[in-house]
Design an enzyme around this catalytic site. Structure first.
Site, short mmCIF file in Angstrom:
data_model
loop_
_atom_site.label_atom_id
_atom_site.label_comp_id
_atom_site.label_asym_id
_atom_site.label_seq_id
_atom_site.Cartn_x
_atom_site.Cartn_y
_atom_site.Cartn_z
N HIS A 24 0.82 -1.21 0.00
CA HIS A 24 0.00 0.00 0.00
C HIS A 24 0.86 1.27 0.00
O HIS A 24 2.06 1.23 0.34
CB HIS A 24 -0.92 0.02 1.22
CG HIS A 24 -0.18 0.07 2.54
ND1 HIS A 24 0.33 1.23 3.07
CD2 HIS A 24 0.15 -0.92 3.40
CE1 HIS A 24 0.94 0.97 4.21
NE2 HIS A 24 0.86 -0.33 4.44
N GLU A 35 -2.40 -6.82 7.34
CA GLU A 35 -1.09 -6.72 7.98
C GLU A 35 -1.02 -7.63 9.20
O GLU A 35 -2.05 -8.05 9.75
CB GLU A 35 -0.83 -5.25 8.39
CG GLU A 35 0.51 -4.99 9.07
CD GLU A 35 1.71 -5.38 8.23
OE1 GLU A 35 1.87 -6.58 7.93
OE2 GLU A 35 2.52 -4.48 7.88
#
Length: 270
Positions: free
Chosen positions: A11, A89
């Protein structure tokens, strides 16, 4: 034989990335102004690439990144993105929202080192690895099933175009196995998959490719680089090859790792 391309992108930057604050899963920060620019630059880089499947973590920073990429796409603007929690994550428990320096201090106090240290309430490295393995096996089964359904169709432009669109921006000819060469008689790509995820998760996934699946590396990439954290919007490309379907492990070729060419091009453009 079934082959597909797997492009993995981290990201874009968030304010907390810049401030070295741990986000994990519990701190769902949006992209910063820089992060949006990075996502747009990645989108411009991928402008002519034909992706057949797009997956993203369901956290805000990855959603905004994949949206920024698709906004610039010539072919994929209308493709449906699958948001998958398996791509999130690593969970850092009590360390989330705290500075990275505090996590390192916690690890030192416990007589351990990062990233092996697991803070209270966090995921172990093995748990993150199992999430990645589960997603990858799901993806492989999906591609193989779809490829099997298409076997009765004559091979032609679609699969060749997938590879050609990647070859415009990635060094496929130099770093792929001989089966990737257009004159080898090999089948084209069955699919071209884009995954947008997170730094620690990607490090774990790539380590799984290396240690469990014996991923081969180009001469320009070392094993230590494969298990380092990707920069924001770093781009990695792997070619996955199944000789006997799911009956045997796939062979994996890393074409490039944590590529940042799009960021320098974006800077030059502005």
């Amino acid at each position: 034989m079934t082959r597909f391309a797997l492009t993995v992108v981290r990201h874009g930057e968030t304010r907390l990335n810049k401030e070295k604050i741990i986000q994990g899963q519990g701190v769902d920060a949006p992209l910063s102004e820089t992060g949006f620019k990075q996502a747009a630059a990645a989108g411009i880089f991928f402008h002519n690439v034909k992706f057949t499947h797009i997956f993203s973590s369901d956290l805000t920073r990855t959603k905004q990144t994949v949206h920024g990429i698709l906004e610039k796409s010539k072919f994929c603007k209308d493709i449906i993105v699958t948001y998958d929690s398996r791509l999130r994550e690593r969970k850092y428990g009590v360390a989330e929202s705290r500075p990275l320096s505090e996590l390192r201090a916690m690890a030192k106090a416990a007589g351990e080192e990062c990233p092996a240290f697991t803070p209270p309430g966090g995921e172990t490295l093995d748990q993150v690895k199992m999430r990645g393995k589960d997603f990858f096996e799901f993806l492989c089964q999906l591609i193989l099933k779809e490829a099997g359904q298409k076997e009765q169709c004559p091979p032609g432009a679609p699969s060749n175009c997938l590879e050609a669109s990647l070859a415009e921006i990635f060094p496929l000819g130099k770093n792929c196995t001989p089966t990737c060469n257009s004159d080898s008689g090999a089948l084209g790509l069955a699919a071209s998959v884009l995954v947008v995820s997170h730094g620690a998760y990607m490090r774990s996934l790539f380590n799984y490719f290396l240690t469990d699946l014996n991923c081969s590396l180009p001469a320009t990439v070392s094993k230590s680089e494969l298990v380092s954290v990707s920069p924001n919007t770093g781009i990695s490309l792997f070619i996955i090859n199944f000789e006997k379907g799911m009956q045997a492990k796939p062979t994996i070729q890393c074409v490039c790792l944590n590529l940042q060419d799009h960021l320098s091009r974006g800077t030059e453009a502005h």
